[in-house]
Design a protein around this motif. Structure first.
Motif, PDB file in Angstrom:
ATOM      1  N   PRO A  41       0.827  -1.216   0.000  1.00  0.00           N
ATOM      2  CA  PRO A  41       0.000   0.000   0.000  1.00  0.00           C
ATOM      3  C   PRO A  41       0.858   1.260   0.000  1.00  0.00           C
ATOM      4  N   GLY A  42       0.576   2.143  -0.923  1.00  0.00           N
ATOM      5  CA  GLY A  42       1.297   3.403  -1.000  1.00  0.00           C
ATOM      6  C   GLY A  42       2.685   3.329  -1.583  1.00  0.00           C
ATOM      7  N   LYS A  43       3.055   2.154  -2.092  1.00  0.00           N
ATOM      8  CA  LYS A  43       4.408   1.995  -2.640  1.00  0.00           C
ATOM      9  C   LYS A  43       4.348   1.565  -4.094  1.00  0.00           C
ATOM     10  N   GLN A  44       5.488   1.623  -4.753  1.00  0.00           N
ATOM     11  CA  GLN A  44       5.550   1.217  -6.151  1.00  0.00           C
ATOM     12  C   GLN A  44       5.597  -0.302  -6.250  1.00  0.00           C
ATOM     13  N   ARG A  45       5.328  -0.774  -7.437  1.00  0.00           N
ATOM     14  CA  ARG A  45       5.370  -2.210  -7.703  1.00  0.00           C
ATOM     15  C   ARG A  45       6.828  -2.621  -7.909  1.00  0.00           C
ATOM     16  N   ASP A  46       7.268  -3.609  -7.137  1.00  0.00           N
ATOM     17  CA  ASP A  46       8.665  -4.029  -7.169  1.00  0.00           C
ATOM     18  C   ASP A  46       8.799  -5.491  -7.579  1.00  0.00           C
ATOM     19  N   LEU A  47       9.943  -5.793  -8.159  1.00  0.00           N
ATOM     20  CA  LEU A  47      10.237  -7.168  -8.533  1.00  0.00           C
ATOM     21  C   LEU A  47      10.398  -8.045  -7.302  1.00  0.00           C
ATOM     22  N   VAL A  48       9.831  -9.240  -7.373  1.00  0.00           N
ATOM     23  CA  VAL A  48      10.053 -10.258  -6.353  1.00  0.00           C
ATOM     24  C   VAL A  48      10.985 -11.324  -6.914  1.00  0.00           C
ATOM     25  N   ALA A  49      10.598 -11.901  -8.043  1.00  0.00           N
ATOM     26  CA  ALA A  49      11.409 -12.946  -8.661  1.00  0.00           C
ATOM     27  C   ALA A  49      10.989 -13.128 -10.111  1.00  0.00           C
ATOM     28  N   GLY A  54      14.352 -20.671 -20.019  1.00  0.00           N
ATOM     29  CA  GLY A  54      15.493 -21.575 -19.886  1.00  0.00           C
ATOM     30  C   GLY A  54      15.789 -21.955 -18.449  1.00  0.00           C
ATOM     31  N   GLY A  55      15.061 -21.344 -17.502  1.00  0.00           N
ATOM     32  CA  GLY A  55      15.219 -21.720 -16.104  1.00  0.00           C
ATOM     33  C   GLY A  55      16.101 -20.805 -15.273  1.00  0.00           C
ATOM     34  N   SER A  56      16.616 -19.738 -15.849  1.00  0.00           N
ATOM     35  CA  SER A  56      17.432 -18.804 -15.070  1.00  0.00           C
ATOM     36  C   SER A  56      16.538 -17.961 -14.175  1.00  0.00           C
ATOM     37  N   THR A  57      16.955 -17.815 -12.931  1.00  0.00           N
ATOM     38  CA  THR A  57      16.134 -17.098 -11.962  1.00  0.00           C
ATOM     39  C   THR A  57      16.827 -15.832 -11.455  1.00  0.00           C
ATOM     40  N   ASN A  58      16.008 -14.928 -10.973  1.00  0.00           N
ATOM     41  CA  ASN A  58      16.486 -13.690 -10.370  1.00  0.00           C
ATOM     42  C   ASN A  58      15.553 -13.352  -9.220  1.00  0.00           C
ATOM     43  N   TYR A  59      16.136 -12.979  -8.078  1.00  0.00           N
ATOM     44  CA  TYR A  59      15.340 -12.678  -6.892  1.00  0.00           C
ATOM     45  C   TYR A  59      15.691 -11.305  -6.327  1.00  0.00           C
ATOM     46  N   ALA A  60      14.686 -10.678  -5.750  1.00  0.00           N
ATOM     47  CA  ALA A  60      14.973  -9.493  -4.957  1.00  0.00           C
ATOM     48  C   ALA A  60      15.779  -9.921  -3.735  1.00  0.00           C
ATOM     49  N   ASP A  61      16.695  -9.061  -3.300  1.00  0.00           N
ATOM     50  CA  ASP A  61      17.530  -9.412  -2.145  1.00  0.00           C
ATOM     51  C   ASP A  61      16.681  -9.741  -0.920  1.00  0.00           C
ATOM     52  N   SER A  62      15.567  -9.074  -0.782  1.00  0.00           N
ATOM     53  CA  SER A  62      14.744  -9.239   0.424  1.00  0.00           C
ATOM     54  C   SER A  62      14.087 -10.617   0.518  1.00  0.00           C
ATOM     55  N   GLU A  88       6.440  -7.574   6.221  1.00  0.00           N
ATOM     56  CA  GLU A  88       6.824  -6.705   5.110  1.00  0.00           C
ATOM     57  C   GLU A  88       6.649  -7.371   3.744  1.00  0.00           C
ATOM     58  N   ASP A  89       6.298  -8.637   3.719  1.00  0.00           N
ATOM     59  CA  ASP A  89       5.972  -9.306   2.453  1.00  0.00           C
ATOM     60  C   ASP A  89       4.530  -9.037   2.030  1.00  0.00           C
ATOM     61  N   THR A  90       3.786  -8.372   2.883  1.00  0.00           N
ATOM     62  CA  THR A  90       2.395  -8.062   2.579  1.00  0.00           C
ATOM     63  C   THR A  90       2.278  -7.170   1.357  1.00  0.00           C
ATOM     64  N   GLY A  91       1.298  -7.483   0.519  1.00  0.00           N
ATOM     65  CA  GLY A  91       1.046  -6.673  -0.660  1.00  0.00           C
ATOM     66  C   GLY A  91       0.219  -7.428  -1.677  1.00  0.00           C
ATOM     67  N   VAL A  92      -0.030  -6.761  -2.795  1.00  0.00           N
ATOM     68  CA  VAL A  92      -0.691  -7.422  -3.906  1.00  0.00           C
ATOM     69  C   VAL A  92       0.410  -7.980  -4.817  1.00  0.00           C
ATOM     70  N   TYR A  93       0.329  -9.250  -5.097  1.00  0.00           N
ATOM     71  CA  TYR A  93       1.320  -9.917  -5.923  1.00  0.00           C
ATOM     72  C   TYR A  93       0.772 -10.075  -7.335  1.00  0.00           C
ATOM     73  N   TYR A  94       1.577  -9.612  -8.283  1.00  0.00           N
ATOM     74  CA  TYR A  94       1.179  -9.636  -9.685  1.00  0.00           C
ATOM     75  C   TYR A  94       2.081 -10.570 -10.476  1.00  0.00           C
ATOM     76  N   CYS A  95       1.477 -11.333 -11.329  1.00  0.00           N
ATOM     77  CA  CYS A  95       2.203 -12.184 -12.271  1.00  0.00           C
ATOM     78  C   CYS A  95       2.480 -11.377 -13.537  1.00  0.00           C
ATOM     79  N   ARG A  96       3.640 -11.586 -14.112  1.00  0.00           N
ATOM     80  CA  ARG A  96       4.028 -10.859 -15.319  1.00  0.00           C
ATOM     81  C   ARG A  96       4.625 -11.819 -16.338  1.00  0.00           C
ATOM     82  N   LEU A  97       4.295 -11.600 -17.591  1.00  0.00           N
ATOM     83  CA  LEU A  97       4.860 -12.372 -18.704  1.00  0.00           C
ATOM     84  C   LEU A  97       5.470 -11.388 -19.691  1.00  0.00           C
ATOM     85  N   ILE A  98       6.740 -11.582 -19.983  1.00  0.00           N
ATOM     86  CA  ILE A  98       7.441 -10.696 -20.912  1.00  0.00           C
ATOM     87  C   ILE A  98       7.924 -11.520 -22.093  1.00  0.00           C
ATOM     88  N   VAL A  99       7.547 -11.088 -23.288  1.00  0.00           N
ATOM     89  CA  VAL A  99       8.048 -11.711 -24.509  1.00  0.00           C
ATOM     90  C   VAL A  99       8.880 -10.647 -25.214  1.00  0.00           C
TER      91      VAL A  99
END
Length: 117
Positions: A41-49, A54-62, A88-99
């Motif tokens: 709430p009140g914050k920008q949308r941030d990357l989680v993972a 190909g299976g390569s992953t990226n995670y937020a440090d938190s 602090e993990d509370t929030g709305v989680y959004y799925c994203r697909l990038i082509v």
């Protein structure tokens, strides 16, 4: 038309676990990136993972060491397993697909995750 449908959000106590799933439907190029983002709430949308086809992953440090992202390319689904949840993990989680090659970017409608202390 590509659609993303998330499921699995809810209310959990701190230290608990939740799993989120996202299913993509429509005409989807096999080479893509799927991921999860969250917006408190009140914050920008941030990357989680994110995870590439190909299976390569990226995670937020938190979330490193606590969250695990995985996908099933045959089913066009992505899953986020969240352990040791914190308020602090509370929030709305959004799925994203990038082509990237098609310059296409899709978002799901979001699912609420609330972690109580």
């Amino acid at each position: 038309q590509v659609q993303l449908v998330e499921s699995g959000g809810g209310l959990v106590q701190a230290g608990g676990s939740l799993g989120l799933s996202c299913a993509a439907s429509g005409s989807i190029l096999s080479i893509n990136v799927m991921g999860w983002y969250r917006q408190a709430p009140g914050k920008q949308r941030d990357l989680v993972a994110t995870i590439t086809s190909g299976g390569s992953t990226n995670y937020a440090d938190s979330v490193k060491g606590r969250f695990t992202i995985s996908r099933d390319n045959a089913k066009n689904t992505v899953h986020l397993q969240m352990n040791s949840l914190k308020p602090e993990d509370t929030g709305v989680y959004y799925c994203r697909l990038i082509v990237t090659i098609q310059r296409k970017d899709y978002w799901g409608q979001g699912t609420q995750v609330t972690v109580s202390s």
